[in-house]
Scaffold this motif. Structure first.
Motif, PDB file in Angstrom:
ATOM      1  N   ASN A  13       0.835  -1.218   0.000  1.00  0.00           N
ATOM      2  CA  ASN A  13       0.000   0.000   0.000  1.00  0.00           C
ATOM      3  C   ASN A  13       0.860   1.255   0.000  1.00  0.00           C
ATOM      4  O   ASN A  13       0.607   2.207   0.753  1.00  0.00           O
ATOM      5  N   THR A  14       1.864   1.243  -0.823  1.00  0.00           N
ATOM      6  CA  THR A  14       2.831   2.338  -0.855  1.00  0.00           C
ATOM      7  C   THR A  14       3.023   2.821  -2.288  1.00  0.00           C
ATOM      8  O   THR A  14       3.079   2.016  -3.220  1.00  0.00           O
ATOM      9  N   VAL A  15       3.119   4.131  -2.426  1.00  0.00           N
ATOM     10  CA  VAL A  15       3.422   4.731  -3.716  1.00  0.00           C
ATOM     11  C   VAL A  15       4.740   5.478  -3.587  1.00  0.00           C
ATOM     12  O   VAL A  15       5.064   5.996  -2.505  1.00  0.00           O
ATOM     13  N   TYR A  16       5.499   5.510  -4.664  1.00  0.00           N
ATOM     14  CA  TYR A  16       6.813   6.125  -4.659  1.00  0.00           C
ATOM     15  C   TYR A  16       6.894   7.210  -5.727  1.00  0.00           C
ATOM     16  O   TYR A  16       6.179   7.171  -6.725  1.00  0.00           O
ATOM     17  N   LEU A  17       7.790   8.153  -5.489  1.00  0.00           N
ATOM     18  CA  LEU A  17       8.112   9.149  -6.502  1.00  0.00           C
ATOM     19  C   LEU A  17       9.622   9.237  -6.585  1.00  0.00           C
ATOM     20  O   LEU A  17      10.272   9.762  -5.670  1.00  0.00           O
ATOM     21  N   GLN A  18      10.171   8.686  -7.657  1.00  0.00           N
ATOM     22  CA  GLN A  18      11.605   8.779  -7.903  1.00  0.00           C
ATOM     23  C   GLN A  18      11.862  10.073  -8.656  1.00  0.00           C
ATOM     24  O   GLN A  18      11.312  10.284  -9.736  1.00  0.00           O
ATOM     25  N   MET A  19      12.697  10.914  -8.077  1.00  0.00           N
ATOM     26  CA  MET A  19      12.973  12.218  -8.665  1.00  0.00           C
ATOM     27  C   MET A  19      14.446  12.311  -9.019  1.00  0.00           C
ATOM     28  O   MET A  19      15.307  12.203  -8.139  1.00  0.00           O
ATOM     29  N   ASN A  20      14.720  12.481 -10.279  1.00  0.00           N
ATOM     30  CA  ASN A  20      16.090  12.584 -10.767  1.00  0.00           C
ATOM     31  C   ASN A  20      16.346  13.960 -11.368  1.00  0.00           C
ATOM     32  O   ASN A  20      15.406  14.660 -11.750  1.00  0.00           O
ATOM     33  N   THR A  21      17.607  14.307 -11.441  1.00  0.00           N
ATOM     34  CA  THR A  21      18.027  15.595 -12.024  1.00  0.00           C
ATOM     35  C   THR A  21      17.215  16.743 -11.430  1.00  0.00           C
ATOM     36  O   THR A  21      16.618  17.568 -12.141  1.00  0.00           O
ATOM     37  N   LEU A  22      17.192  16.804 -10.129  1.00  0.00           N
ATOM     38  CA  LEU A  22      16.402  17.824  -9.440  1.00  0.00           C
ATOM     39  C   LEU A  22      16.970  19.219  -9.659  1.00  0.00           C
ATOM     40  O   LEU A  22      18.182  19.401  -9.820  1.00  0.00           O
ATOM     41  N   LYS A  23      16.073  20.186  -9.661  1.00  0.00           N
ATOM     42  CA  LYS A  23      16.424  21.588  -9.905  1.00  0.00           C
ATOM     43  C   LYS A  23      16.092  22.415  -8.668  1.00  0.00           C
ATOM     44  O   LYS A  23      15.154  22.094  -7.933  1.00  0.00           O
ATOM     45  N   PRO A  24      16.824  23.489  -8.426  1.00  0.00           N
ATOM     46  CA  PRO A  24      16.550  24.327  -7.247  1.00  0.00           C
ATOM     47  C   PRO A  24      15.108  24.826  -7.201  1.00  0.00           C
ATOM     48  O   PRO A  24      14.533  24.953  -6.105  1.00  0.00           O
ATOM     49  N   GLU A  25      14.537  25.107  -8.340  1.00  0.00           N
ATOM     50  CA  GLU A  25      13.157  25.619  -8.373  1.00  0.00           C
ATOM     51  C   GLU A  25      12.135  24.548  -7.998  1.00  0.00           C
ATOM     52  O   GLU A  25      10.938  24.857  -7.878  1.00  0.00           O
TER      53      GLU A  25
END
Length: 124
Positions: free
Chosen positions: A77-89
């Motif tokens: 019962n878990t959802v994930y958000l993989q975030m790559n190449t993050l930006k300061p904004e």
């Protein structure tokens, strides 16, 4: 009622990666559709990504396509958000949301259940 608890936020340098998690509990359909939104200081909360309850169909904001990936583990019962190449904004509080429908939504009004949010700070 559905309870959502986010985790995985933190401080990362520009170009780095983070993976957010959202654990769902309580009364809900067996496969609720889930979403991620974010709210930067002084700005409105905005849609980031969503995933439908059965088929796992995903939707993304144009600004994150190709860099972010939403996924789910129905057994946990878990959802994930993989975030790559993050930006300061992209510094913001990231919120998990759920709706008792197998059809995903992309608007705030489409999600009745919300987590408390997790802070993501991207340094330049």
């Amino acid at each position: 009622q559905v309870q959502l608890v986010e985790s995985g936020g933190g401080l990362v340098q520009a170009g780095g990666s983070l993976r957010l998690s959202c654990a769902a509990s309580g009364r809900a359909s067996s496969r609720p559709s889930m979403g991620w939104f974010r709210q930067a200081p002084g700005k409105e909360r905005q849609f980031v990504a969503s995933i439908s309850g059965i088929s796992g169909t995903t939707s993304y904001a144009d600004s994150v396509k190709g860099r972010f990936t939403i996924s789910r583990d129905n057994a946990k019962n878990t959802v994930y958000l993989q975030m790559n190449t993050l930006k300061p904004e992209e510094t913001a509080v990231y919120y998990c949301a759920a709706r008792g429908s197998i059809v995903a939504a992309t608007t705030l009004s489409g999600f009745p259940y919300w987590g408390q949010g997790t802070q993501v700070t991207v340094s330049s």
